[in-house]
Design an enzyme around this catalytic site. Structure first.
Site, PDB file in Angstrom:
ATOM      1  N   GLU A 133       1.636  -5.757  13.138  1.00  0.00           N
ATOM      2  CA  GLU A 133       0.509  -5.885  13.456  1.00  0.00           C
ATOM      3  C   GLU A 133       0.429  -7.365  13.502  1.00  0.00           C
ATOM      4  OE1 GLU A 133      -3.095  -3.710  13.038  1.00  0.00           O
ATOM      5  OE2 GLU A 133      -2.985  -3.390  15.285  1.00  0.00           O
ATOM      6  N   ARG A 181       0.204  -1.030  -0.201  1.00  0.00           N
ATOM      7  CA  ARG A 181       0.288  -0.275   0.297  1.00  0.00           C
ATOM      8  C   ARG A 181       0.787   1.126   0.034  1.00  0.00           C
ATOM      9  NH1 ARG A 181      -2.824  -1.297   5.003  1.00  0.00           N
ATOM     10  NH2 ARG A 181      -2.291  -3.481   5.089  1.00  0.00           N
TER      11      ARG A 181
END
Ligand SMILES: O=P(O)(O)OC[C@H]1O[C@H](OP(=O)(O)OP(=O)(O)O)[C@H](O)[C@@H]1O
Ligand SMILES: Nc1ncnc2[nH]cnc12
Length: 185
Positions: A110, A73
């Site tokens: 994460e 991204r």
């Protein structure tokens, strides 16, 4: 348009056009999905303009030599930011994707861990480098990218990101590299 107007338009676009996807890619993670933002040319343009401000000084002069974006991204945002600033773009990729000699760093994020690479000749010694990505979560990706840039002898001088997950201490991972986050969630 002044810097505060640019930022206000970007924050408005982020607030309207980023959606939460609960339990993706695994239970307990609320995924910030930027695809509606990318599909909206005014919103996409607003956030690119606001991120590019991190590569200019108060007088509007460009103060970076290169923009680095992190797969995947980060590429979507960093490439137009580089063009807006009139500097080159360099991709940081996940392991095994870059064809020439690379530096490699292991990192955790994460929801997992991985390896990032940067071509050794992607940034020059002494270059001032702006990092661009969509989300700052644990800071694993950003911290690893700072390491890669330094291994090339260049200097990470800023990290510009759309959103920061405030409940994770991502900024600690980038140390004293200034973070420009358009929205804290
Ligand atoms: O601060 P961190 O905990 O490191 O997390 C942030 C990173 O996680 C996401 O990328 P991801 O690795 O999921 O890759 P993608 O862009 O290919 O989806 C996001 O685009 C950031 O690069
Ligand atoms: N919650 C999240 N949403 C989108 N991208 C992420 N990268 C790391 N955490 C993320």
């Amino acid at each position: 348009m002044g810097g505060s107007d640019v930022r206000a338009r970007a924050v408005d676009a982020l607030t309207r056009l980023v959606r939460d996807i609960p339990d993706f890619p695994e239970p307990g993670i609320v995924f910030k999905d930027i695809t509606p933002l990318l599909a909206d040319p005014a919103g996409f343009g607003a956030v690119v303009e606001a991120l590019a401000e991190a590569g200019r000084d108060e007088d509007g002069q460009v103060v970076v030599d290169k923009v680095v974006g992190m797969e995947a991204r980060g590429f979507i945002l960093a490439a137009p930011v580089a063009l807006a600033l009139g500097v080159g773009f360099a991709p940081v990729r996940k392991a095994g994707k870059l064809p020439h000699l690379t530096h490699r760093v292991d990192y955790a994020l994460e929801y997992g861990e991985a390896v990032l690479e940067l071509h050794r000749d992607a940034v020059a010694a002494g270059d001032r480098v702006l990092l661009v990505d969509d989300v700052l979560a644990t800071g694993g990706t950003a911290g690893a990218t700072c390491d890669l840039v330094r291994r090339c002898g260049a200097e990470p001088v800023g990290f510009a990101v759309l959103m920061e997950l405030g409940f994770l201490d991502g900024r600690a991972a980038v140390g004293d590299v200034p973070v420009t986050s358009l929205l804290t969630v």
